[in-house]
Design a protein around this motif. Structure first.
Motif, mmCIF file in Angstrom:
data_model
loop_
_atom_site.group_PDB
_atom_site.id
_atom_site.type_symbol
_atom_site.label_atom_id
_atom_site.label_comp_id
_atom_site.label_asym_id
_atom_site.label_seq_id
_atom_site.Cartn_x
_atom_site.Cartn_y
_atom_site.Cartn_z
ATOM 1 N N ARG A 50 0.833 -1.205 0.000
ATOM 2 C CA ARG A 50 0.000 0.000 0.000
ATOM 3 C C ARG A 50 0.872 1.262 0.000
ATOM 4 N NH1 ARG A 50 -3.118 -1.693 3.425
ATOM 5 N NH2 ARG A 50 -2.144 -0.870 5.313
ATOM 6 N N LEU A 51 1.920 1.278 0.826
ATOM 7 C CA LEU A 51 2.799 2.449 0.877
ATOM 8 C C LEU A 51 3.631 2.571 -0.393
ATOM 9 C CD1 LEU A 51 3.802 4.845 2.497
ATOM 10 C CD2 LEU A 51 5.527 3.369 3.545
ATOM 11 N N THR A 52 4.017 1.440 -0.973
ATOM 12 C CA THR A 52 4.762 1.469 -2.229
ATOM 13 C C THR A 52 3.944 2.143 -3.322
ATOM 14 O OG1 THR A 52 5.966 -0.559 -1.670
ATOM 15 C CG2 THR A 52 5.873 0.044 -3.996
ATOM 16 N N GLU A 53 2.652 1.828 -3.345
ATOM 17 C CA GLU A 53 1.770 2.452 -4.338
ATOM 18 C C GLU A 53 1.584 3.945 -4.038
ATOM 19 O OE1 GLU A 53 -2.771 1.873 -6.162
ATOM 20 O OE2 GLU A 53 -1.933 0.438 -4.720
ATOM 21 N N GLN A 54 1.442 4.299 -2.758
ATOM 22 C CA GLN A 54 1.279 5.702 -2.389
ATOM 23 C C GLN A 54 2.514 6.522 -2.739
ATOM 24 O OE1 GLN A 54 0.322 5.743 1.779
ATOM 25 N NE2 GLN A 54 -1.730 4.865 1.499
ATOM 26 N N MET A 55 3.682 5.940 -2.582
ATOM 27 C CA MET A 55 4.930 6.644 -2.888
ATOM 28 C C MET A 55 5.259 6.633 -4.373
ATOM 29 S SD MET A 55 7.236 5.225 0.332
ATOM 30 C CE MET A 55 8.671 6.230 -0.034
ATOM 31 N N GLY A 56 4.480 5.893 -5.157
ATOM 32 C CA GLY A 56 4.699 5.854 -6.589
ATOM 33 C C GLY A 56 5.866 4.989 -7.015
ATOM 34 N N LEU A 57 6.326 4.101 -6.123
ATOM 35 C CA LEU A 57 7.481 3.269 -6.434
ATOM 36 C C LEU A 57 7.154 2.132 -7.388
ATOM 37 C CD1 LEU A 57 9.033 3.060 -2.845
ATOM 38 C CD2 LEU A 57 9.700 4.560 -4.731
ATOM 39 N N ASP A 58 5.850 1.914 -7.652
ATOM 40 C CA ASP A 58 5.456 0.856 -8.573
ATOM 41 C C ASP A 58 5.399 1.343 -10.018
ATOM 42 O OD1 ASP A 58 3.378 2.562 -7.911
ATOM 43 O OD2 ASP A 58 1.825 1.032 -8.220
ATOM 44 N N ARG A 59 5.632 2.649 -10.228
ATOM 45 C CA ARG A 59 5.591 3.210 -11.573
ATOM 46 C C ARG A 59 6.941 3.063 -12.260
ATOM 47 N NH1 ARG A 59 3.565 9.155 -10.505
ATOM 48 N NH2 ARG A 59 4.901 8.828 -8.683
ATOM 49 N N PRO A 60 6.980 3.152 -13.610
ATOM 50 C CA PRO A 60 8.258 3.031 -14.336
ATOM 51 C C PRO A 60 9.242 4.118 -13.915
ATOM 52 C CG PRO A 60 6.391 2.846 -15.838
ATOM 53 C CD PRO A 60 5.836 3.270 -14.522
ATOM 54 N N LEU A 61 10.538 3.835 -14.073
ATOM 55 C CA LEU A 61 11.592 4.765 -13.666
ATOM 56 C C LEU A 61 11.476 6.102 -14.391
ATOM 57 C CD1 LEU A 61 14.269 5.427 -12.215
ATOM 58 C CD2 LEU A 61 15.471 4.331 -14.127
ATOM 59 N N GLY A 62 11.225 6.064 -15.701
ATOM 60 C CA GLY A 62 11.136 7.308 -16.468
ATOM 61 C C GLY A 62 10.018 8.216 -15.988
ATOM 62 N N GLN A 63 8.880 7.634 -15.671
ATOM 63 C CA GLN A 63 7.749 8.430 -15.193
ATOM 64 C C GLN A 63 8.046 9.035 -13.819
ATOM 65 O OE1 GLN A 63 4.079 6.251 -15.061
ATOM 66 N NE2 GLN A 63 2.909 7.949 -14.158
ATOM 67 N N ARG A 64 8.661 8.228 -12.943
ATOM 68 C CA ARG A 64 9.006 8.738 -11.615
ATOM 69 C C ARG A 64 10.050 9.852 -11.715
ATOM 70 N NH1 ARG A 64 11.643 5.050 -8.841
ATOM 71 N NH2 ARG A 64 11.524 3.311 -10.299
ATOM 72 N N LEU A 65 11.001 9.698 -12.636
ATOM 73 C CA LEU A 65 12.042 10.720 -12.810
ATOM 74 C C LEU A 65 11.446 12.022 -13.332
ATOM 75 C CD1 LEU A 65 15.060 11.328 -12.642
ATOM 76 C CD2 LEU A 65 15.303 10.465 -14.970
ATOM 77 N N ALA A 66 10.512 11.911 -14.292
ATOM 78 C CA ALA A 66 9.853 13.112 -14.826
ATOM 79 C C ALA A 66 9.047 13.810 -13.734
ATOM 80 C CB ALA A 66 8.955 12.729 -15.991
ATOM 81 N N ASP A 67 8.304 13.031 -12.954
ATOM 82 C CA ASP A 67 7.536 13.624 -11.854
ATOM 83 C C ASP A 67 8.454 14.269 -10.826
ATOM 84 O OD1 ASP A 67 5.221 12.755 -13.047
ATOM 85 O OD2 ASP A 67 5.060 10.935 -11.834
ATOM 86 N N TYR A 68 9.604 13.659 -10.614
ATOM 87 C CA TYR A 68 10.576 14.174 -9.646
ATOM 88 C C TYR A 68 11.050 15.570 -10.042
ATOM 89 C CZ TYR A 68 15.192 14.534 -7.370
ATOM 90 O OH TYR A 68 16.300 14.959 -6.676
ATOM 91 N N TYR A 69 11.424 15.738 -11.321
ATOM 92 C CA TYR A 69 11.911 17.046 -11.783
ATOM 93 C C TYR A 69 10.778 18.066 -11.872
ATOM 94 C CZ TYR A 69 16.651 15.443 -12.744
ATOM 95 O OH TYR A 69 17.929 14.989 -12.610
ATOM 96 N N ILE A 70 9.591 17.637 -12.224
ATOM 97 C CA ILE A 70 8.443 18.559 -12.241
ATOM 98 C C ILE A 70 8.164 19.075 -10.839
ATOM 99 C CG2 ILE A 70 5.953 18.706 -12.611
ATOM 100 C CD1 ILE A 70 6.296 16.780 -14.963
ATOM 101 N N ASP A 71 8.222 18.167 -9.853
ATOM 102 C CA ASP A 71 8.016 18.591 -8.458
ATOM 103 C C ASP A 71 9.132 19.539 -8.009
ATOM 104 O OD1 ASP A 71 5.720 17.110 -8.288
ATOM 105 O OD2 ASP A 71 6.691 15.363 -7.376
ATOM 106 N N HIS A 74 8.554 22.998 -9.012
ATOM 107 C CA HIS A 74 7.506 23.628 -8.201
ATOM 108 C C HIS A 74 7.911 23.703 -6.722
ATOM 109 C CE1 HIS A 74 5.188 22.414 -11.786
ATOM 110 N NE2 HIS A 74 4.397 23.436 -11.481
ATOM 111 N N PHE A 75 9.210 23.475 -6.439
ATOM 112 C CA PHE A 75 9.735 23.507 -5.070
ATOM 113 C C PHE A 75 8.998 22.541 -4.154
ATOM 114 C CE2 PHE A 75 10.651 27.669 -6.922
ATOM 115 C CZ PHE A 75 12.027 27.748 -6.708
ATOM 116 N N ASP A 76 8.583 21.419 -4.723
ATOM 117 C CA ASP A 76 7.936 20.363 -3.947
ATOM 118 C C ASP A 76 8.947 19.234 -3.769
ATOM 119 O OD1 ASP A 76 6.376 18.493 -2.740
ATOM 120 O OD2 ASP A 76 5.024 18.168 -4.440
ATOM 121 N N LEU A 77 9.507 19.119 -2.566
ATOM 122 C CA LEU A 77 10.526 18.102 -2.296
ATOM 123 C C LEU A 77 9.943 16.838 -1.684
ATOM 124 C CD1 LEU A 77 13.385 20.383 -0.890
ATOM 125 C CD2 LEU A 77 12.975 19.642 -3.239
#
Length: 243
Positions: A50-71, A74-77
């Motif tokens: 459940r926490l893995t899904e909430q943290m987005g760790l089940d998504r592909p690496l590229g998608q997580r990396l894109a979301d990381y830089y977008i955040d 927006h100064f969202d760490l």
């Protein structure tokens, strides 16, 4: 100067992007699960999933990396897995203490390094040079935690010059604020002095060996002016970059 500053800022931004990219990928490749780290090894598989899904760790690496830089833009760490709070909130709560400690310690170390390093370069092989090199070795080899204990005992218990165990904001009392940060700033400055002093000394020795320095002296420029105006300016980029 404006072009130089802009170039340095762009190169710093590029380094930060590269470091964040390598760190993100390295953490993804390391075996383990951040959800397990947050919940502990005794937790159930359902809670980890459940926490893995909430943290987005089940998504592909590229998608997580894109979301990381977008955040980041927006100064969202994100949320700290250790404290369970927003990271920007944690930083804002601590920056008023952390930044003065870091800034003052580096500033004091840089000023001391410029004075001692320049004097050591001018009197290469002399007493000041020997003392400065000893300081470099001492500052580089003494552990900060041990030096902190020595400073606590000497300045607080023996001399009674520092208040230990409490922090006073500068808005309450500026003198009390200086007293509360004196010891940590001094310890940090000593630990940062070694590499800065070594850099200033080597840069100044290189500057004083240049032909233009000898030509300046031959043309009647005073040694003090030749050192402070020309040689020091030539030697500054390296120490400033390190600082």
């Amino acid at each position: 100067m404006a072009k130089y500053i802009a170039k340095r800022l762009l190169s710093a931004a590029a380094v930060m992007v590269l470091v964040s990219l390598l760190t993100f990928i390295a953490l993804d490749l390391i075996p383990g699960n951040a959800a397990i780290v947050a919940l502990g090894t005794e937790t159930s598989a359902q809670a980890v999933s459940r926490l893995t899904e909430q943290m987005g760790l089940d998504r592909p690496l590229g998608q997580r990396l894109a979301d990381y830089y977008i955040d980041l833009l927006h100064f969202d760490l994100g949320t700290s897995s250790y404290f369970g709070q927003d990271v920007m909130l944690l930083i804002s709560q601590r920056i008023s203490v952390t930044f003065p400690l870091a800034f003052l310690s580096v500033l004091i170390a840089l000023i001391a390094a410029l004075i001692l390093g320049s004097a050591a370069a001018l009197r290469k092989g002399g007493i000041i040079d020997s003392v400065s090199r000893s300081l470099v070795q001492l500052a580089s080899s003494v552990p900060s935690f041990w030096l902190s204990l020595i400073f606590l005992i000497f300045f607080s218990s023996v001399l009674g010059l520092a208040d230990v165990g409490q922090y006073t904001a500068p808005s309450v009392s500026f003198s009390a604020w200086l007293g509360s940060i004196f010891l940590p700033v001094a310890v940090l400055a000593v630990s940062e002095l070694g590499p800065l002093l070594r850099m200033v000394r080597s840069s100044m020795i290189n500057a004083l060996s240049q032909d233009w320095y000898a030509n300046a002296l031959i043309r009647g420029v005073s040694r003090f002016r030749a050192v402070m105006v020309y040689a020091l300016r030539y030697a500054l980029p390296g120490p400033l970059t390190m600082a």
